[in-house]
Design a protein around this motif. Structure first.
Motif, mmCIF file in Angstrom:
data_model
loop_
_atom_site.group_PDB
_atom_site.id
_atom_site.type_symbol
_atom_site.label_atom_id
_atom_site.label_comp_id
_atom_site.label_asym_id
_atom_site.label_seq_id
_atom_site.Cartn_x
_atom_site.Cartn_y
_atom_site.Cartn_z
ATOM 1 N N ARG A 181 0.819 -1.205 0.000
ATOM 2 C CA ARG A 181 0.000 0.000 0.000
ATOM 3 C C ARG A 181 0.857 1.261 0.000
ATOM 4 O O ARG A 181 0.613 2.190 -0.782
ATOM 5 C CB ARG A 181 -0.930 -0.023 1.214
ATOM 6 N N LEU A 182 1.872 1.305 0.849
ATOM 7 C CA LEU A 182 2.741 2.473 0.914
ATOM 8 C C LEU A 182 3.550 2.604 -0.372
ATOM 9 O O LEU A 182 3.762 3.715 -0.873
ATOM 10 C CB LEU A 182 3.673 2.371 2.113
ATOM 11 N N SER A 216 4.633 5.323 -5.469
ATOM 12 C CA SER A 216 4.642 5.151 -6.917
ATOM 13 C C SER A 216 3.791 6.208 -7.606
ATOM 14 O O SER A 216 4.189 6.790 -8.635
ATOM 15 C CB SER A 216 4.124 3.748 -7.275
ATOM 16 N N THR A 217 2.634 6.495 -7.045
ATOM 17 C CA THR A 217 1.763 7.529 -7.601
ATOM 18 C C THR A 217 2.445 8.887 -7.588
ATOM 19 O O THR A 217 2.386 9.647 -8.559
ATOM 20 C CB THR A 217 0.445 7.597 -6.809
ATOM 21 N N HIS A 218 3.116 9.184 -6.486
ATOM 22 C CA HIS A 218 3.861 10.446 -6.386
ATOM 23 C C HIS A 218 4.955 10.521 -7.437
ATOM 24 O O HIS A 218 5.140 11.557 -8.092
ATOM 25 C CB HIS A 218 4.467 10.580 -4.991
ATOM 26 N N TYR A 219 5.672 9.433 -7.637
ATOM 27 C CA TYR A 219 6.778 9.446 -8.591
ATOM 28 C C TYR A 219 6.293 9.636 -10.024
ATOM 29 O O TYR A 219 6.961 10.279 -10.831
ATOM 30 C CB TYR A 219 7.580 8.147 -8.468
ATOM 31 N N ARG A 220 5.133 9.103 -10.333
ATOM 32 C CA ARG A 220 4.599 9.280 -11.690
ATOM 33 C C ARG A 220 4.141 10.725 -11.920
ATOM 34 O O ARG A 220 4.157 11.216 -13.043
ATOM 35 C CB ARG A 220 3.453 8.309 -11.943
ATOM 36 N N LYS A 221 3.756 11.389 -10.846
ATOM 37 C CA LYS A 221 3.418 12.806 -10.972
ATOM 38 C C LYS A 221 4.686 13.632 -11.179
ATOM 39 O O LYS A 221 4.688 14.619 -11.919
ATOM 40 C CB LYS A 221 2.668 13.287 -9.729
ATOM 41 N N ARG A 274 8.801 0.056 -8.956
ATOM 42 C CA ARG A 274 10.145 -0.440 -8.672
ATOM 43 C C ARG A 274 10.969 0.618 -7.940
ATOM 44 O O ARG A 274 11.691 0.327 -6.983
ATOM 45 C CB ARG A 274 10.840 -0.844 -9.972
ATOM 46 N N ILE A 275 10.860 1.860 -8.386
ATOM 47 C CA ILE A 275 11.587 2.953 -7.736
ATOM 48 C C ILE A 275 11.084 3.142 -6.302
ATOM 49 O O ILE A 275 11.871 3.383 -5.380
ATOM 50 C CB ILE A 275 11.439 4.255 -8.540
ATOM 51 N N ALA A 276 9.786 3.022 -6.112
ATOM 52 C CA ALA A 276 9.222 3.127 -4.768
ATOM 53 C C ALA A 276 9.746 2.008 -3.880
ATOM 54 O O ALA A 276 10.067 2.223 -2.699
ATOM 55 C CB ALA A 276 7.697 3.078 -4.833
ATOM 56 N N ASN A 277 9.855 0.818 -4.443
ATOM 57 C CA ASN A 277 10.352 -0.321 -3.687
ATOM 58 C C ASN A 277 11.805 -0.109 -3.280
ATOM 59 O O ASN A 277 12.195 -0.347 -2.126
ATOM 60 C CB ASN A 277 10.227 -1.593 -4.533
ATOM 61 N N VAL A 278 12.620 0.371 -4.215
ATOM 62 C CA VAL A 278 14.025 0.644 -3.910
ATOM 63 C C VAL A 278 14.133 1.760 -2.874
ATOM 64 O O VAL A 278 14.968 1.707 -1.961
ATOM 65 C CB VAL A 278 14.797 1.018 -5.189
ATOM 66 N N THR A 279 13.278 2.777 -2.999
ATOM 67 C CA THR A 279 13.268 3.870 -2.021
ATOM 68 C C THR A 279 13.114 3.340 -0.604
ATOM 69 O O THR A 279 13.886 3.679 0.304
ATOM 70 C CB THR A 279 12.119 4.854 -2.316
ATOM 71 N N LEU A 280 12.126 2.487 -0.412
ATOM 72 C CA LEU A 280 11.859 1.981 0.931
ATOM 73 C C LEU A 280 12.954 1.031 1.402
ATOM 74 O O LEU A 280 13.244 0.964 2.601
ATOM 75 C CB LEU A 280 10.493 1.306 0.970
ATOM 76 N N GLN A 281 13.575 0.315 0.470
ATOM 77 C CA GLN A 281 14.680 -0.551 0.868
ATOM 78 C C GLN A 281 15.882 0.269 1.328
ATOM 79 O O GLN A 281 16.576 -0.103 2.274
ATOM 80 C CB GLN A 281 15.075 -1.462 -0.295
ATOM 81 N N ILE A 282 16.139 1.388 0.655
ATOM 82 C CA ILE A 282 17.227 2.275 1.085
ATOM 83 C C ILE A 282 16.927 2.824 2.476
ATOM 84 O O ILE A 282 17.798 2.838 3.360
ATOM 85 C CB ILE A 282 17.414 3.431 0.078
#
Length: 202
Positions: A135-136, A141-146, A158-166
């Motif tokens: 969900r997060l 992801s929605t923010h990044y597409r904006k 994918r970028i959102a996933n990497v963000t949270l992993q960092i």
């Protein structure tokens, strides 16, 4: 030997009184674990801190592992609650500002939930519900597409996933570090995430 880690609490509270008891038991658990560590914490100590009988504790949680699962679920939900509102204002923030806000939330959360860091190294088969887990990531992801309309939904996720992993990668280092070193660690991870996002969202 069969494991009972996957077992839910033995007694599911249906009434407000039962729900309040679970909250009290988890608060007591987090306090004891934060003070003495997970390994040293005992069910007896937790029951005494909560002002409950040991039998009452076992009615809700069959063992310490079940308490860990409940606390990690709680902490995950709380973290999402704190981070999700950021996506509603993200379009008004630069990438460095966005990264600053993310780490501000994370550090404030860890400082206010000392048991969170104590539980990071506890081995468990806990896995958060996939829907809740994603969900997060979907919000990010929605923010990044904006920010970058050319991104596909798959790339943005994918970028959102990497963000949270960092972001999560800082947790164990932060837990082990002294106060001054923690500040430096936060800065290092901010730089790493800012550089990554600027390269992907520019």
């Amino acid at each position: 030997m069969p494991s009972d880690l996957s077992k839910p609490p033995r007694r599911i509270p249906q009434q407000q009184r039962g729900e309040r008891r679970v909250v009290d038991l988890l608060e007591a658990s987090s306090a004891v674990i934060a003070e003495v560590g997970y390994d040293a914490a005992t069910m007896t100590q937790i029951a005494e801190r909560a002002g409950a009988s040991i039998g009452a504790l076992y009615q809700y949680f069959p063992n310490k592992e079940a308490i860990v699962i409940a606390l990690r679920t709680q902490y995950g939900d709380e973290m999402e609650t704190h981070l999700t509102p950021l996506t509603q204002q993200a379009h008004t923030l630069s990438i460095p500002q966005w990264v600053d806000r993310i780490f501000e939330v994370l550090v404030a959360f860890m400082d206010s939930r000392p048991a969170y860091m104590a539980l990071l190294s506890v081995p468990t088969k806990f896995k958060r519900d996939p829907v809740a887990r994603n969900r997060l990531r979907e919000h990010f992801s929605t923010h990044y597409r904006k920010k970058q309309p050319k991104l596909t939904p798959e790339d943005a996720f994918r970028i959102a996933n990497v963000t949270l992993q960092i972001v999560k990668g800082m947790n164990p280092l932060y837990a082990e570090a002294k106060p001054k070193e923690r500040q430096k660690l936060v800065q290092e991870f901010k730089q790493a995430l800012t550089a990554y996002l600027e390269s992907r969202l520019a």
